[in-house]
Motif scaffolding. Structure first.
Motif, PDB file in Angstrom:
ATOM      1  N   LEU A  16       0.824  -1.210   0.000  1.00 16.31           N
ATOM      2  CA  LEU A  16       0.000   0.000   0.000  1.00 16.31           C
ATOM      3  C   LEU A  16       0.861   1.265   0.000  1.00 16.31           C
ATOM      4  CD1 LEU A  16      -2.748  -1.111   2.542  1.00 16.31           C
ATOM      5  CD2 LEU A  16      -2.945  -0.949   0.046  1.00 16.31           C
ATOM      6  N   ILE A  17       1.937   1.261   0.767  1.00 16.28           N
ATOM      7  CA  ILE A  17       2.827   2.426   0.809  1.00 16.28           C
ATOM      8  C   ILE A  17       3.537   2.589  -0.525  1.00 16.28           C
ATOM      9  CG2 ILE A  17       4.866   3.433   1.911  1.00 16.28           C
ATOM     10  CD1 ILE A  17       3.968   1.943   4.486  1.00 16.28           C
ATOM     11  N   ARG A  18       4.009   1.484  -1.113  1.00 12.19           N
ATOM     12  CA  ARG A  18       4.678   1.560  -2.417  1.00 12.19           C
ATOM     13  C   ARG A  18       3.715   2.068  -3.494  1.00 12.19           C
ATOM     14  NH1 ARG A  18       9.546  -0.036  -1.754  1.00 12.19           N
ATOM     15  NH2 ARG A  18      10.164  -1.761  -0.432  1.00 12.19           N
ATOM     16  N   GLU A  19       2.463   1.634  -3.438  1.00 10.61           N
ATOM     17  CA  GLU A  19       1.462   2.105  -4.397  1.00 10.61           C
ATOM     18  C   GLU A  19       1.278   3.619  -4.270  1.00 10.61           C
ATOM     19  OE1 GLU A  19      -3.279   1.482  -5.420  1.00 10.61           O
ATOM     20  OE2 GLU A  19      -2.357   0.315  -3.820  1.00 10.61           O
ATOM     21  N   LYS A  20       1.185   4.120  -3.047  1.00 10.35           N
ATOM     22  CA  LYS A  20       1.026   5.562  -2.832  1.00 10.35           C
ATOM     23  C   LYS A  20       2.262   6.311  -3.323  1.00 10.35           C
ATOM     24  CE  LYS A  20      -0.589   9.443  -1.263  1.00 10.35           C
ATOM     25  NZ  LYS A  20      -1.508  10.210  -2.054  1.00 10.35           N
ATOM     26  N   ARG A  21       3.454   5.752  -3.064  1.00 12.42           N
ATOM     27  CA  ARG A  21       4.686   6.425  -3.507  1.00 12.42           C
ATOM     28  C   ARG A  21       4.734   6.487  -5.035  1.00 12.42           C
ATOM     29  NH1 ARG A  21      10.811   5.432  -3.794  1.00 12.42           N
ATOM     30  NH2 ARG A  21      11.505   7.594  -3.688  1.00 12.42           N
ATOM     31  N   LEU A  22       4.358   5.415  -5.715  1.00  8.18           N
ATOM     32  CA  LEU A  22       4.320   5.440  -7.183  1.00  8.18           C
ATOM     33  C   LEU A  22       3.353   6.508  -7.681  1.00  8.18           C
ATOM     34  CD1 LEU A  22       4.453   1.633  -8.005  1.00  8.18           C
ATOM     35  CD2 LEU A  22       6.133   3.365  -8.673  1.00  8.18           C
ATOM     36  N   SER A  23       2.230   6.657  -7.011  1.00  8.25           N
ATOM     37  CA  SER A  23       1.255   7.676  -7.382  1.00  8.25           C
ATOM     38  C   SER A  23       1.835   9.082  -7.219  1.00  8.25           C
ATOM     39  CB  SER A  23       0.000   7.516  -6.522  1.00  8.25           C
ATOM     40  OG  SER A  23      -0.901   8.555  -6.763  1.00  8.25           O
ATOM     41  N   VAL A  24       2.518   9.329  -6.114  1.00  3.22           N
ATOM     42  CA  VAL A  24       3.109  10.646  -5.862  1.00  3.22           C
ATOM     43  C   VAL A  24       4.210  10.935  -6.881  1.00  3.22           C
ATOM     44  CG1 VAL A  24       4.530  11.961  -4.217  1.00  3.22           C
ATOM     45  CG2 VAL A  24       2.506  10.740  -3.424  1.00  3.22           C
ATOM     46  N   LEU A  25       5.059   9.945  -7.167  1.00  2.00           N
ATOM     47  CA  LEU A  25       6.128  10.139  -8.148  1.00  2.00           C
ATOM     48  C   LEU A  25       5.559  10.410  -9.541  1.00  2.00           C
ATOM     49  CD1 LEU A  25       8.636   7.381  -6.976  1.00  2.00           C
ATOM     50  CD2 LEU A  25       8.903   9.862  -6.739  1.00  2.00           C
ATOM     51  N   SER A  26       4.478   9.716  -9.902  1.00  2.00           N
ATOM     52  CA  SER A  26       3.875   9.954 -11.222  1.00  2.00           C
ATOM     53  C   SER A  26       3.249  11.347 -11.292  1.00  2.00           C
ATOM     54  CB  SER A  26       2.860   8.870 -11.568  1.00  2.00           C
ATOM     55  OG  SER A  26       1.755   8.918 -10.705  1.00  2.00           O
ATOM     56  N   GLU A  27       2.686  11.828 -10.186  1.00  2.00           N
ATOM     57  CA  GLU A  27       2.165  13.196 -10.160  1.00  2.00           C
ATOM     58  C   GLU A  27       3.299  14.195 -10.360  1.00  2.00           C
ATOM     59  OE1 GLU A  27      -0.025  13.855  -6.545  1.00  2.00           O
ATOM     60  OE2 GLU A  27      -1.343  12.153  -6.942  1.00  2.00           O
ATOM     61  N   ASN A  28       4.434  13.937  -9.738  1.00  2.00           N
ATOM     62  CA  ASN A  28       5.595  14.820  -9.916  1.00  2.00           C
ATOM     63  C   ASN A  28       6.012  14.865 -11.380  1.00  2.00           C
ATOM     64  OD1 ASN A  28       5.661  15.297  -7.166  1.00  2.00           O
ATOM     65  ND2 ASN A  28       7.324  13.869  -6.776  1.00  2.00           N
ATOM     66  N   ILE A  29       6.101  13.701 -12.007  1.00  2.00           N
ATOM     67  CA  ILE A  29       6.509  13.630 -13.417  1.00  2.00           C
ATOM     68  C   ILE A  29       5.511  14.377 -14.295  1.00  2.00           C
ATOM     69  CG2 ILE A  29       6.825  12.053 -15.367  1.00  2.00           C
ATOM     70  CD1 ILE A  29       7.997  10.024 -13.269  1.00  2.00           C
ATOM     71  N   ALA A  30       4.223  14.193 -14.016  1.00  2.00           N
ATOM     72  CA  ALA A  30       3.191  14.862 -14.807  1.00  2.00           C
ATOM     73  C   ALA A  30       3.246  16.387 -14.655  1.00  2.00           C
ATOM     74  CB  ALA A  30       1.808  14.357 -14.408  1.00  2.00           C
TER      75      ALA A  30
END
Length: 128
Positions: A16-30
């Motif tokens: 769950l934490i890794r999923e949230k981190r991937l989401s935050v990193l993808s928002e940064n990239i976007a």
């Protein structure tokens, strides 16, 4: 409490934490080109240390003590860039892409741990 309540152990929380981190990193990239956007991240170690203490059965001993932090969003941090951007955007695209790739691999490894646990339970239920 049944015997299956903690079937995945710490791996469930890690996923769950890794999923949230991937989401935050993808928002940064976007938002790499968005002026004044502040790059965020999840402090995975801090989030997992709270999860580990919850698994260890640690509890508050005094009502004035602080409780454990909640979800992964409680562990969001802002990243300080190495090279400042003229538009005050703190996303460094190469760093974000690198972190996203590493975290994707870690996510897949965690999924593999969970799949192995499920496979072991299936074999046990079949009597193998």
């Amino acid at each position: 409490m049944s015997g299956f309540d903690n079937i995945f152990g710490i791996h469930e929380k890690a996923l769950l934490i890794r999923e949230k981190r991937l989401s935050v990193l993808s928002e940064n990239i976007a938002n790499a080109e968005t002026p004044h956007y502040k790059s965020r991240d999840i402090d995975f170690k801090a989030a997992m240390s709270v999860s580990s203490s919850q698994y260890a059965g640690l509890q508050k001993t005094n009502s004035s003590h602080m409780g454990a932090r909640g979800g992964a969003a409680d562990f969001e941090v802002f990243r300080t860039p190495i090279n400042a951007s003229p538009d005050a955007n703190t996303v460094e695209l190469h760093h974000q892409q690198s972190e996203f790739g590493k975290e994707s691999g870690r996510y897949l490894a965690t999924v593999q741990f969970i799949e192995n646990r499920v496979g072991g339970i299936r074999r046990a239920l079949r009597g193998e």
